[in-house]
Design a protein around this motif. Structure first.
Motif, PDB file in Angstrom:
ATOM      1  N   VAL A  88     -46.797-147.975 -83.777  1.00  9.01           N
ATOM      2  CA  VAL A  88     -47.190-146.558 -83.763  1.00  9.01           C
ATOM      3  C   VAL A  88     -46.837-145.903 -85.090  1.00  9.01           C
ATOM      4  N   GLU A  89     -45.649-146.214 -85.578  1.00  6.51           N
ATOM      5  CA  GLU A  89     -45.183-145.616 -86.821  1.00  6.51           C
ATOM      6  C   GLU A  89     -46.042-146.071 -88.010  1.00  6.51           C
ATOM      7  N   SER A  90     -46.303-147.377 -88.099  1.00 10.66           N
ATOM      8  CA  SER A  90     -47.012-147.942 -89.251  1.00 10.66           C
ATOM      9  C   SER A  90     -48.498-147.636 -89.251  1.00 10.66           C
ATOM     10  N   ALA A  91     -49.132-147.815 -88.098  1.00 11.13           N
ATOM     11  CA  ALA A  91     -50.591-147.787 -88.052  1.00 11.13           C
ATOM     12  C   ALA A  91     -51.177-146.472 -87.566  1.00 11.13           C
ATOM     13  N   ALA A  92     -50.354-145.595 -86.991  1.00 13.68           N
ATOM     14  CA  ALA A  92     -50.877-144.326 -86.471  1.00 13.68           C
ATOM     15  C   ALA A  92     -50.269-143.124 -87.181  1.00 13.68           C
ATOM     16  N   PHE A  93     -48.943-143.012 -87.180  1.00 14.68           N
ATOM     17  CA  PHE A  93     -48.304-141.811 -87.715  1.00 14.68           C
ATOM     18  C   PHE A  93     -48.305-141.753 -89.241  1.00 14.68           C
ATOM     19  N   LEU A  94     -47.785-142.777 -89.888  1.00 13.01           N
ATOM     20  CA  LEU A  94     -47.577-142.710 -91.334  1.00 13.01           C
ATOM     21  C   LEU A  94     -48.859-142.557 -92.154  1.00 13.01           C
ATOM     22  N   ALA A 131     -40.498-152.336 -94.737  1.00  6.79           N
ATOM     23  CA  ALA A 131     -40.582-152.243 -96.195  1.00  6.79           C
ATOM     24  C   ALA A 131     -40.510-150.788 -96.636  1.00  6.79           C
ATOM     25  N   HIS A 132     -40.980-149.895 -95.770  1.00  4.95           N
ATOM     26  CA  HIS A 132     -40.986-148.468 -96.076  1.00  4.95           C
ATOM     27  C   HIS A 132     -40.485-147.702 -94.857  1.00  4.95           C
ATOM     28  N   ALA A 133     -39.352-147.064 -94.976  1.00 11.54           N
ATOM     29  CA  ALA A 133     -38.785-146.269 -93.893  1.00 11.54           C
ATOM     30  C   ALA A 133     -38.649-144.827 -94.362  1.00 11.54           C
ATOM     31  N   PHE A 134     -38.875-143.900 -93.429  1.00  8.95           N
ATOM     32  CA  PHE A 134     -38.861-142.480 -93.781  1.00  8.95           C
ATOM     33  C   PHE A 134     -38.127-141.693 -92.704  1.00  8.95           C
ATOM     34  N   VAL A 135     -37.664-140.525 -93.093  1.00 14.68           N
ATOM     35  CA  VAL A 135     -37.103-139.576 -92.144  1.00 14.68           C
ATOM     36  C   VAL A 135     -37.718-138.216 -92.455  1.00 14.68           C
ATOM     37  N   ILE A 136     -38.112-137.498 -91.406  1.00 10.56           N
ATOM     38  CA  ILE A 136     -38.743-136.191 -91.572  1.00 10.56           C
ATOM     39  C   ILE A 136     -37.856-135.145 -90.936  1.00 10.56           C
ATOM     40  N   ASP A 137     -37.492-134.144 -91.721  1.00 14.80           N
ATOM     41  CA  ASP A 137     -36.618-133.080 -91.242  1.00 14.80           C
ATOM     42  C   ASP A 137     -37.174-131.749 -91.718  1.00 14.80           C
ATOM     43  N   GLY A 138     -37.602-130.920 -90.780  1.00 10.45           N
ATOM     44  CA  GLY A 138     -38.120-129.608 -91.143  1.00 10.45           C
ATOM     45  C   GLY A 138     -39.355-129.649 -92.006  1.00 10.45           C
ATOM     46  N   GLY A 139     -40.160-130.672 -91.867  1.00  6.23           N
ATOM     47  CA  GLY A 139     -41.384-130.788 -92.648  1.00  6.23           C
ATOM     48  C   GLY A 139     -41.205-131.511 -93.967  1.00  6.23           C
ATOM     49  N   THR A 140     -39.969-131.846 -94.325  1.00  5.56           N
ATOM     50  CA  THR A 140     -39.699-132.577 -95.561  1.00  5.56           C
ATOM     51  C   THR A 140     -39.636-134.070 -95.275  1.00  5.56           C
ATOM     52  N   VAL A 141     -40.391-134.845 -96.023  1.00  2.00           N
ATOM     53  CA  VAL A 141     -40.423-136.301 -95.853  1.00  2.00           C
ATOM     54  C   VAL A 141     -39.532-136.933 -96.910  1.00  2.00           C
ATOM     55  N   GLY A 165     -32.763-140.657 -97.936  1.00  2.00           N
ATOM     56  CA  GLY A 165     -32.673-140.874 -99.374  1.00  2.00           C
ATOM     57  C   GLY A 165     -33.407-139.786-100.128  1.00  2.00           C
ATOM     58  N   ASP A 166     -34.206-140.184-101.102  1.00  2.00           N
ATOM     59  CA  ASP A 166     -34.922-139.223-101.937  1.00  2.00           C
ATOM     60  C   ASP A 166     -36.156-138.678-101.224  1.00  2.00           C
ATOM     61  N   ALA A 167     -36.519-137.457-101.581  1.00  2.00           N
ATOM     62  CA  ALA A 167     -37.731-136.849-101.039  1.00  2.00           C
ATOM     63  C   ALA A 167     -38.956-137.612-101.516  1.00  2.00           C
ATOM     64  N   VAL A 168     -39.970-137.636-100.657  1.00  2.00           N
ATOM     65  CA  VAL A 168     -41.213-138.347-100.955  1.00  2.00           C
ATOM     66  C   VAL A 168     -42.342-137.330-101.056  1.00  2.00           C
ATOM     67  N   SER A 169     -43.151-137.458-102.080  1.00  2.00           N
ATOM     68  CA  SER A 169     -44.275-136.546-102.274  1.00  2.00           C
ATOM     69  C   SER A 169     -45.414-136.906-101.330  1.00  2.00           C
ATOM     70  N   THR A 170     -45.796-135.972-100.476  1.00  2.00           N
ATOM     71  CA  THR A 170     -46.885-136.213 -99.528  1.00  2.00           C
ATOM     72  C   THR A 170     -47.747-134.962 -99.414  1.00  2.00           C
ATOM     73  N   ASP A 171     -48.984-135.167 -98.992  1.00  2.00           N
ATOM     74  CA  ASP A 171     -49.864-134.045 -98.681  1.00  2.00           C
ATOM     75  C   ASP A 171     -50.523-134.268 -97.320  1.00  2.00           C
ATOM     76  N   GLY A 172     -49.819-134.994 -96.467  1.00  2.00           N
ATOM     77  CA  GLY A 172     -50.360-135.306 -95.152  1.00  2.00           C
ATOM     78  C   GLY A 172     -50.201-134.159 -94.168  1.00  2.00           C
ATOM     79  N   ASP A 173     -50.770-134.346 -93.000  1.00  2.00           N
ATOM     80  CA  ASP A 173     -50.738-133.356 -91.922  1.00  2.00           C
ATOM     81  C   ASP A 173     -49.825-133.885 -90.824  1.00  2.00           C
ATOM     82  N   LEU A 174     -48.618-133.354 -90.733  1.00  2.00           N
ATOM     83  CA  LEU A 174     -47.652-133.858 -89.762  1.00  2.00           C
ATOM     84  C   LEU A 174     -48.081-133.593 -88.331  1.00  2.00           C
ATOM     85  N   ALA A 175     -48.749-132.463 -88.079  1.00  2.00           N
ATOM     86  CA  ALA A 175     -49.216-132.161 -86.720  1.00  2.00           C
ATOM     87  C   ALA A 175     -50.279-133.162 -86.290  1.00  2.00           C
ATOM     88  N   ALA A 176     -51.216-133.452 -87.195  1.00  2.00           N
ATOM     89  CA  ALA A 176     -52.260-134.433 -86.885  1.00  2.00           C
ATOM     90  C   ALA A 176     -51.655-135.824 -86.720  1.00  2.00           C
TER      91      ALA A 176
END
Length: 320
Positions: A88-94, A131-141, A165-176
């Motif tokens: 779900v995380e790899s193929a749908a959310f991210l 290979a790629h792990a993320f944490v989202i807090d308050g809209g910040t990836v 870790g470090d912030a990641v630059s994204t322009d995705g839609d977290l709600a979608a």
């Protein structure tokens, strides 16, 4: 409205079923629960070659640019066969959350990704193999690594507290992205529920008591018929949500599908456990893989309370 798959979607479903039926998915799931991830990752790579990881990744990013309908087809198959891993995380959310970030192309090619997105999924699934792990807090990836190990009722769900870790630059839609993740989870629940019902039906045709098959008793027939009806009502809700994923009512439709899929799969797990009797409570029985998975997925990517609240909010807003 009559919903039917296209010839291409049928071919995709058949190819996945052929691959997973010939693979030792039970062995991979049991090994994954014992922290032997090699068989599961080998299966991951085979599914990546089939395009599962790239389904909702845009073509310009190296993906297939498929619809949510194909996503549902894939995740129902994953649930039916009990395939382990952070799918779900790899193929749908991210893919939706990262937007145009180049890492999406790596995920499409089969790189394992995971994410913690509190409060819906506070722990990062299988972060130690990602290979790629993320944490989202308050809209910040932000990037993340595996922290403290947490216990799950489903042994194949290897949960870790994320270390940001470090912030990641994204322009995705977290709600979608959340809607896609919840929809994929609903499809997994449907597949698991179908597997539990199939296992229960096969067992009651074999198990004999007082000189007759236990499946011939009316009470057991009614119990399994209730499961069949519940799953049959979940399917159109999931398919409808997939078709409406880009519409104004996406949140409502996805949440309705997730709630009913969770209820239906849980009903299937209880019925399968009851008809199997005492043996159904043992971990050695393969049935336990789907029983525990359903219990964990019921609250994954939004608890029933969260999704019922979203449905209620949408209905109230429509009446206002």
């Amino acid at each position: 409205m009559k919903f039917t798959w296209t010839d291409e979607q049928k071919a995709f479903a058949d190819s996945l079923e052929s691959l997973l039926s010939s693979a030792d998915t039970v062995g991979a799931a049991r090994a994954w629960a014992d922290d032997d991830t090699a068989p599961g990752l080998a299966l991951w790579n085979r599914l990546a070659e089939q395009g599962v990881n790239a389904l909702v990744v845009p073509e310009e990013a190296g993906g297939m640019g498929a619809t949510a309908v194909e996503l549902v087809i894939a995740f129902e198959a994953l649930g039916r066969h009990g395939v382990p891993g952070p799918w779900v995380e790899s193929a749908a959310f991210l893919p939706a959350a990262l937007g145009s970030n180049p890492l999406v192309g790596e995920l499409a090619e089969g790189a394992v990704g995971t994410v913690a997105f509190a409060p819906h999924t506070p722990y990062a699934l299988d972060a130690d193999v990602a290979a790629h792990a993320f944490v989202i807090d308050g809209g910040t990836v932000a990037s993340a690594s595996a922290g403290e190990r947490k216990h799950s009722v489903d042994g194949t769900r290897r949960l870790f507290t994320p270390v940001a870790g470090d912030a990641v630059s994204t322009d995705g839609d977290l709600a979608a992205a959340f809607n896609l993740a919840a929809l994929a989870t609903a499809a997994q629940l449907l597949g698991a529920g179908e597997r539990l019902l199939a296992e229960a039906v096969a067992y009651v045709k074999q198990r004999r008591q007082f000189g007759r098959e236990i499946g011939s008793y009316q009470a057991i027939k009614h119990k399994l018929a209730d499961v069949r009806i519940a799953l049959d009502f979940a399917r159109p809700l999931i398919n409808g949500a997939a078709l409406a994923i880009d519409g104004p009512d996406a949140a409502r439709d996805v949440s309705a599908a997730k709630v009913h899929a969770a209820d239906s799969a849980y009903l299937a797990s209880r019925a399968a456990l009851q008809v199997h009797g005492a043996i159904g409570y043992t971990q050695e029985l393969d049935l336990s893989i789907w029983i525990t998975k359903v219990r964990a997925l019921v609250t994954a990517w939004g608890t029933p309370a969260v999704h019922r609240s979203r449905v209620l909010g949408a209905l109230v807003a429509a009446e206002a």
